[in-house]
Design a protein around this motif. Structure first.
Motif, PDB file in Angstrom:
ATOM      1  N   UNK A   1      25.998  34.907  54.485  1.00 17.11           N
ATOM      2  CA  UNK A   1      25.672  34.451  55.899  1.00 17.11           C
ATOM      3  C   UNK A   1      25.885  32.922  56.107  1.00 17.11           C
ATOM      4  N   UNK A   2      25.745  32.675  57.545  1.00 17.07           N
ATOM      5  CA  UNK A   2      25.839  31.212  57.684  1.00 17.07           C
ATOM      6  C   UNK A   2      24.558  30.838  58.445  1.00 17.07           C
ATOM      7  N   UNK A   3      23.803  30.225  57.425  1.00 17.86           N
ATOM      8  CA  UNK A   3      22.332  29.755  57.911  1.00 17.86           C
ATOM      9  C   UNK A   3      21.651  31.240  57.793  1.00 17.86           C
ATOM     10  N   UNK A   4      20.163  30.717  58.887  1.00 12.38           N
ATOM     11  CA  UNK A   4      19.479  32.012  59.184  1.00 12.38           C
ATOM     12  C   UNK A   4      20.205  32.706  60.088  1.00 12.38           C
TER      13      UNK A   4
ATOM     14  N   UNK B   1      20.407  49.560  59.434  1.00  6.13           N
ATOM     15  CA  UNK B   1      20.467  48.799  58.267  1.00  6.13           C
ATOM     16  C   UNK B   1      20.212  47.252  58.972  1.00  6.13           C
ATOM     17  N   UNK B   2      18.951  46.933  58.568  1.00  2.00           N
ATOM     18  CA  UNK B   2      18.611  45.429  59.150  1.00  2.00           C
ATOM     19  C   UNK B   2      18.590  44.489  57.928  1.00  2.00           C
ATOM     20  N   UNK B   3      19.411  43.325  58.225  1.00  2.00           N
ATOM     21  CA  UNK B   3      19.636  42.491  57.203  1.00  2.00           C
ATOM     22  C   UNK B   3      19.435  40.751  57.687  1.00  2.00           C
ATOM     23  N   UNK B   4      18.663  40.201  56.811  1.00  2.00           N
ATOM     24  CA  UNK B   4      18.339  38.856  57.142  1.00  2.00           C
ATOM     25  C   UNK B   4      18.823  37.972  56.415  1.00  2.00           C
ATOM     26  N   UNK B   5      19.751  37.024  56.720  1.00  2.00           N
ATOM     27  CA  UNK B   5      20.273  36.073  55.510  1.00  2.00           C
ATOM     28  C   UNK B   5      19.792  34.758  55.653  1.00  2.00           C
ATOM     29  N   UNK B   6      19.590  34.084  54.574  1.00  2.00           N
ATOM     30  CA  UNK B   6      19.381  32.791  54.515  1.00  2.00           C
ATOM     31  C   UNK B   6      20.197  31.711  53.938  1.00  2.00           C
TER      32      UNK B   6
ATOM     33  N   UNK C   1      23.077  36.561  48.407  1.00  2.00           N
ATOM     34  CA  UNK C   1      22.345  37.764  48.370  1.00  2.00           C
ATOM     35  C   UNK C   1      21.342  37.596  49.871  1.00  2.00           C
ATOM     36  N   UNK C   2      21.001  38.920  50.290  1.00  2.00           N
ATOM     37  CA  UNK C   2      20.257  38.899  51.601  1.00  2.00           C
ATOM     38  C   UNK C   2      18.830  38.486  51.437  1.00  2.00           C
ATOM     39  N   UNK C   3      18.308  37.935  52.056  1.00  2.00           N
ATOM     40  CA  UNK C   3      16.819  37.333  52.117  1.00  2.00           C
ATOM     41  C   UNK C   3      16.020  38.749  52.205  1.00  2.00           C
ATOM     42  N   UNK C   4      16.314  39.413  53.104  1.00  2.00           N
ATOM     43  CA  UNK C   4      15.568  40.725  53.505  1.00  2.00           C
ATOM     44  C   UNK C   4      16.427  41.978  53.843  1.00  2.00           C
ATOM     45  N   UNK C   5      16.272  43.093  53.360  1.00  2.00           N
ATOM     46  CA  UNK C   5      17.140  44.295  53.808  1.00  2.00           C
ATOM     47  C   UNK C   5      16.004  45.426  54.342  1.00  2.00           C
ATOM     48  N   UNK C   6      16.234  46.014  55.273  1.00  2.00           N
ATOM     49  CA  UNK C   6      15.196  47.113  55.618  1.00  2.00           C
ATOM     50  C   UNK C   6      16.268  48.334  56.106  1.00  2.00           C
ATOM     51  N   UNK C   7      16.159  49.425  55.449  1.00  2.00           N
ATOM     52  CA  UNK C   7      16.777  50.776  55.604  1.00  2.00           C
ATOM     53  C   UNK C   7      16.150  51.749  56.446  1.00  2.00           C
ATOM     54  N   UNK C   8      16.643  52.302  57.393  1.00  2.00           N
ATOM     55  CA  UNK C   8      15.890  53.215  58.241  1.00  2.00           C
ATOM     56  C   UNK C   8      16.696  54.398  58.233  1.00  2.00           C
ATOM     57  N   UNK C   9      15.983  55.553  57.592  1.00  3.91           N
ATOM     58  CA  UNK C   9      16.777  56.658  57.327  1.00  3.91           C
ATOM     59  C   UNK C   9      16.523  57.592  58.307  1.00  3.91           C
TER      60      UNK C   9
END
Length: 134
Positions: free
Chosen positions: A61-64, A80-85, A89-97
């Motif tokens: 990721x490039x920054x936040x 799939x929701x991903x937050x990068x810092x 490796x991702x800062x946060x990952x949320x999977x919604x099935x």
């Protein structure tokens, strides 16, 4: 050389009835069809040839940055929701099935039903409890 999709005989399982039995039978038929597709693919796969593919490096990721992607899965929409810092490796990952969201319909489908019908109504939603921890 392994692309034989156009040579596979694929059957889409559909039932005209909309009851619990029909909704629970379609995933069962889909599992049988998946086995059939695997058998066909193995029979038509070339016996020789290169199977190695160079993989791309891990994306960074490039920054936040945040991203949300949705794809269609076997049990509905997979989000799939991903937050990068900025780290690999991702800062946060949320999977919604999809199967978890299908449970919303359960109280409405069970209204007025007998207790003995609950297992078939539950199964017809194709919910897998192991997906609840995502």
């Amino acid at each position: 050389p392994y692309d034989v999709y156009d040579e596979l005989d694929v059957h889409t399982n559909v039932m005209k009835e909309g009851d619990s039995y029909a909704r629970s039978k379609v995933p069962w038929l889909d599992m049988l069809e998946s086995c059939n597709i695997i058998r066909q693919a193995l029979q038509k796969m070339p016996k020789s040839g290169s199977v190695r593919v160079k993989l791309k490096p891990n994306p960074k990721g490039k920054g936040l940055d945040t991203v949300y992607k949705r794809v269609e899965s076997g049990r509905g929409s997979l989000g799939c929701y991903i937050v990068s810092d900025g780290k690999p490796e991702p800062y946060r990952v949320k999977m919604s099935v999809g199967s978890f969201r299908n449970l919303i319909a359960l109280p409405y489908l069970l209204k007025g039903e007998k207790l003995g019908n609950m297992p078939s109504v539950y199964w017809s939603l194709n919910y897998w409890p192991v997906e609840a921890d995502r």
